[in-house]
Write a protein that holds these residues in place. Structure first.
Motif, PDB file in Angstrom:
ATOM      1  N   LEU A  46       0.783  -1.236   0.000  1.00  0.00           N
ATOM      2  CA  LEU A  46       0.000   0.000   0.000  1.00  0.00           C
ATOM      3  C   LEU A  46       0.813   1.283   0.000  1.00  0.00           C
ATOM      4  CD1 LEU A  46      -2.777  -0.977   2.570  1.00  0.00           C
ATOM      5  CD2 LEU A  46      -2.876  -1.116   0.079  1.00  0.00           C
ATOM      6  N   PHE A 180      -4.151  -1.135   9.707  1.00  0.00           N
ATOM      7  CA  PHE A 180      -4.061  -0.455   8.417  1.00  0.00           C
ATOM      8  C   PHE A 180      -5.441  -0.113   7.861  1.00  0.00           C
ATOM      9  CE2 PHE A 180       0.477  -1.162   7.757  1.00  0.00           C
ATOM     10  CZ  PHE A 180       0.781  -0.028   7.016  1.00  0.00           C
ATOM     11  N   ALA A 184      -6.286   3.576   6.814  1.00  0.00           N
ATOM     12  CA  ALA A 184      -6.627   3.733   5.401  1.00  0.00           C
ATOM     13  C   ALA A 184      -7.874   4.582   5.209  1.00  0.00           C
ATOM     14  CB  ALA A 184      -6.823   2.364   4.745  1.00  0.00           C
ATOM     15  N   PHE A 191      -2.749   9.872   5.115  1.00  0.00           N
ATOM     16  CA  PHE A 191      -2.267   8.495   5.171  1.00  0.00           C
ATOM     17  C   PHE A 191      -0.799   8.430   4.756  1.00  0.00           C
ATOM     18  CE2 PHE A 191      -1.400   4.449   3.009  1.00  0.00           C
ATOM     19  CZ  PHE A 191      -1.718   3.547   4.008  1.00  0.00           C
ATOM     20  N   TRP A 196       0.246   5.988   7.959  1.00  0.00           N
ATOM     21  CA  TRP A 196       0.785   4.635   7.830  1.00  0.00           C
ATOM     22  C   TRP A 196       1.788   4.300   8.933  1.00  0.00           C
ATOM     23  CZ3 TRP A 196       5.929   3.466   7.382  1.00  0.00           C
ATOM     24  CH2 TRP A 196       6.801   4.511   7.040  1.00  0.00           C
ATOM     25  N   ARG A 281      -9.371  -0.264  -1.196  1.00  0.00           N
ATOM     26  CA  ARG A 281      -8.482  -0.818  -0.186  1.00  0.00           C
ATOM     27  C   ARG A 281      -9.240  -1.318   1.043  1.00  0.00           C
ATOM     28  NH1 ARG A 281      -3.730   3.614   0.337  1.00  0.00           N
ATOM     29  NH2 ARG A 281      -5.582   4.937   0.371  1.00  0.00           N
TER      30      ARG A 281
END
Length: 448
Positions: A46, A180, A184, A191, A196, A281
């Motif tokens: 990602l 995550f 997300a 992000f 993250w 996602r």
């Protein structure tokens, strides 16, 4: 710490309470370790491909990110060698304390590492170095957790206790994917800028919890007896490679599906579904969460089945089942329907979790007590070398097939068949049942 003092004549058998305490400690510690390790795989899909491996070609960036992901698996055999030797020489418990500190600290440091835009090429270099250290720690972790759980377990309940550290894998997936999934939901710019990093920074407080739990775990009574009788191998890693190499190869093959197949069905699938299929996602990460919940049940069931039918038979059955559902899993993904995506990922992960559930029990039976930590660690990490490259290979064969999903599907079939063959061969290499209990541990013959 136990107040037992082993003697050459006898070594107290662990009670059911001892076995449960050790199994729970192994499970919790392993769950936290896999949380740290799995974070990297998710982030490689990602964010690392964009923020650490800067290139205008999206495929090249993804390949580079997965290559750094594979480095952790290449390093795992080194960890298996180091901690396997120490585990068979100084004890299982001490090694598990070291590995949990290593992986927790390294994972937290990834969370504060600047990206390519800040420090240039040093960013991917440092990231890859930290991944390497992470791999060394994990390379010694799983073998120790399995060895300790198996050597404390009553013979008639060895399957369920050997499955306990395995449950740490889906729990680690739930924690890492869940973390995550939450970040997300942030705006894309937030992000990328800081969101993250949060799941990685959480590793620091989790390290304190894991260390506290590991300190409560007692040493294996089998190792106590080996120590009392001076029956330890002087060079356990060498002895495994030179004298127990058939078990090493068969053990690696039996573990391949549970590790390599898992990364194909999760790490690669996340990249494929969000990239090639352009699926959201949150949907794809949510599918891995559902699959992880189902996997917990499969692992519990698999441990009980091993007690009834034997670990080798369960391994063969799970490998065949995985081969049968490999292509249907990708057909469901290609439908681009939310329910189908969740079903496909869950089905694939559930089937490959059947042999994974009994992997610890099977591997422990392939090596005598004096070589067990080294044997389990080396076998699992040989499988890990191949497994680390599975997302990379799957990405390459997908591109070579023009983006058609049958290519990675057939790759999964091949991995499953390797595990089937290994499961068929394993019973021929089992050590005597006496080697699984304190009564059967004795000093080796001269020259052994």
């Amino acid at each position: 710490m136990s107040d037992r003092t082993p003697t050459p004549a006898s070594s107290p058998a662990p009670t059911s309470a001892d076995a449960r305490r050790v199994a729970v400690g192994a499970f919790v510690g392993t769950a936290l370790e896999w949380y740290d390790f799995f974070l990297y795989g998710t982030a490689a899909s990602l964010v690392f491909n964009r923020l650490f491996f800067a290139t205008d070609d999206a495929v090249v960036a993804t390949l580079a990110a997965f290559a750094s992901f594979a480095v952790g698996f290449v390093a795992r055999p080194l960890g298996g060698v180091i901690f396997g030797h120490l585990g068979d020489r100084i004890g299982r418990r001490a090694c598990l304390l070291i590995t949990v500190v290593m992986i927790g600290a390294v994972t937290g440091l990834i969370g504060v590492l600047p990206g390519f835009a800040d420090i240039g090429v040093a960013a991917p270099v440092l990231l890859t170095l930290l991944r390497l250290l992470q791999g060394v720690a994990v390379g010694g972790e799983w073998g120790g957790a399995i060895t300790l759980a198996v050597e404390h377990a009553p013979p008639e309940k060895r399957g369920r206790y050997a499955a306990m550290p395995q449950i740490g894998s889906p729990v680690g997936t739930l924690l890492s994917s869940g973390a995550f999934l939450l970040v997300a939901l942030l705006p894309p710019e937030d992000f990328d800028a800081w969101g993250w990093r949060i799941p990685f920074l959480v590793a620091f407080p989790l390290l304190g919890v894991a260390l506290w739990l590991r300190r409560r775990v007692e040493e294996s009574p089998l190792f106590d007896r080996l120590l009392a009788e001076d029956a330890r191998a002087s060079a356990p890693v060498r002895d495994v490679v030179v004298r127990a190499w058939p078990g090493l190869l068969v053990g690696a093959g039996s573990a391949l599906l549970g590790v390599g197949g898992f990364y194909l069905a999760t790490t690669f699938v996340i990249s494929y579904a969000t990239g090639d299929l352009d699926l959201p996602r949150p949907l794809v990460l949510g599918a891995t969460l559902v699959a992880a919940v189902v996997e917990i049940g499969v692992l519990v069931l698999g441990g009980r089945l091993a007690e009834r039918f034997g670990a080798a038979r369960v391994t063969v059955a799970g490998g065949i089942a995985s081969a049968l559902v490999a292509l249907p899993m990708f057909w469901l993904l290609d439908a681009r329907n939310g329910v189908a995506v969740v079903l496909g990922v869950t089905l694939g992960v559930a089937m490959l979790s059947i042999p994974y559930a009994v992997s610890g029990d099977l591997l422990a039976r392939l090596f005598p007590a004096r070589l067990r930590y080294s044997g389990i660690a080396l076998a699992a990490n040989l499988a890990g070398i191949v497994s680390g490259f599975v997302p990379l290979v799957a990405t390459a064969v997908l591109a070579a097939a023009g983006g058609r999903s049958w290519a990675p599907g057939l790759l999964l079939v091949g991995i499953a068949l390797v595990t089937v063959v290994s499961g068929l061969l394993a019973p021929r290499l089992y050590v005597p049942d006496a080697e699984m209990t304190t009564e059967g541990v004795a000093a080796p013959r001269a020259g052994a």
